[in-house]
Design an enzyme around this catalytic site. Sequence first.
Site, short mmCIF file in Angstrom:
data_model
loop_
_atom_site.label_atom_id
_atom_site.label_comp_id
_atom_site.label_asym_id
_atom_site.label_seq_id
_atom_site.Cartn_x
_atom_site.Cartn_y
_atom_site.Cartn_z
N HIS A 32 0.72 -1.15 -0.07
CA HIS A 32 0.08 -0.01 -0.10
C HIS A 32 0.93 1.59 -0.09
O HIS A 32 0.70 2.26 -0.42
CB HIS A 32 -1.04 -0.15 1.35
CG HIS A 32 -1.26 -1.02 0.88
ND1 HIS A 32 -2.77 -1.63 2.67
CD2 HIS A 32 -2.10 -2.15 0.41
CE1 HIS A 32 -2.95 -2.24 1.76
NE2 HIS A 32 -2.78 -2.75 0.79
N HIS B 10 -10.18 -2.00 -4.76
CA HIS B 10 -8.52 -1.68 -4.12
C HIS B 10 -7.95 -3.07 -4.97
O HIS B 10 -6.61 -3.37 -4.60
CB HIS B 10 -8.99 -2.63 -2.48
CG HIS B 10 -7.76 -2.56 -1.43
ND1 HIS B 10 -7.59 -1.51 -0.82
CD2 HIS B 10 -7.15 -3.82 -1.70
CE1 HIS B 10 -6.10 -2.79 0.03
NE2 HIS B 10 -5.99 -3.27 -0.24
N ASP C 155 -3.48 -2.73 -4.87
CA ASP C 155 -2.39 -3.37 -5.05
C ASP C 155 -1.90 -4.37 -6.36
O ASP C 155 -0.69 -4.11 -6.28
CB ASP C 155 -3.15 -5.64 -4.57
CG ASP C 155 -3.65 -4.81 -3.25
OD1 ASP C 155 -2.86 -4.16 -2.50
OD2 ASP C 155 -4.38 -5.58 -2.30
N HIS D 12 -0.69 -10.61 -4.95
CA HIS D 12 0.53 -10.45 -4.96
C HIS D 12 1.41 -11.67 -5.50
O HIS D 12 2.41 -11.28 -6.09
CB HIS D 12 1.11 -9.90 -3.27
CG HIS D 12 0.31 -9.19 -2.03
ND1 HIS D 12 0.05 -7.63 -3.05
CD2 HIS D 12 -0.85 -9.91 -1.43
CE1 HIS D 12 -0.97 -7.64 -2.18
NE2 HIS D 12 -1.79 -8.29 -1.28
ZN LIG Z 1 -4.27 -4.23 -0.50
#
Ligand SMILES: [Zn+2]
Length: 285
Positions: A75, A235, A239, A262
């Site tokens: 973030h 969101h 990311d 991720h």
């Molecule tokens: Zn996040």
Amino acid sequence: MKSFTINEPINIDGIGLHTGVKTNVILNPAPLNSGIFFNRIDKTTIIPAKWDNVISTKFSTNIASNGVEVKTVEHLLSALAGLHINNCEILIDNVEVPILDGSSNVFVERILEKGIKEQGSEQKILEIVKPVKFSCDYGYAELAPNSPKDEGLNINLESSFEGKYEDQDIKIKNLNGNYIESISKARTFGFFQEIEYLKSQNLIKGGSLDNAIVIKDKKPLNKDGLRYDNELMRHKVLDVVGDLYLSGYPIIGTYKGFKTGHFITNNLLKELFKSKENYKIHKIN
Ligand SMILES: [Zn+2]
């Protein structure tokens, strides 16, 4: 685009989402060509924010150098990418970047309050010239050259949520200029039925409704509801922006994905850097 750092040091305290530890972060101005790097002051170790320092991607992006780790960097990196800051030292006195309100907006606001400083020369950007893709059993992501009418970084995600949150495919055109209002306020989220599992994995020790959206029976448990109807998908874009910044450059190209996270974005960067034919690093005005 010029190089940018911040005007003066910025001090931010908070707890880590996964470890629950209290951490102090100081963002420091850094000279030209320093890049973005963490400095674990309790361990006197520098950890450059680079894709090849990523050591794990389970529910957060964690980087390390010489066995010294910084968790949940995505973030803060997203905020720096969104503001085009390419030189910054991040002093940190513990293992995890504070989660704050679960979005990147506190970082963005604090940086804008103190101001951004233009530096003497253009920053390098990474332009995608050949498509690259990473797929796994549940999802995929790809980076492709922009179509002629597109500029900057474009992100298209297919929605992967069920029920109320389905059909929220999101297309963010040219993230430059769109980041602060459209993306930075979108908070991290979790589904109620996953919470016990995450706790059993020793994760989300610092998690609460103050720093995450929790969805139960297709509704947020947070009393003020969502900041945007499609806050969850926004969101995911936040990311992606943070994880892509581990390339070390702003990216010019189009990112597409389904069930991205991720793990997928980091593996996509590994694919990208396998061949210099996939990209061109240059300066733009
Ligand atoms: Zn996040």
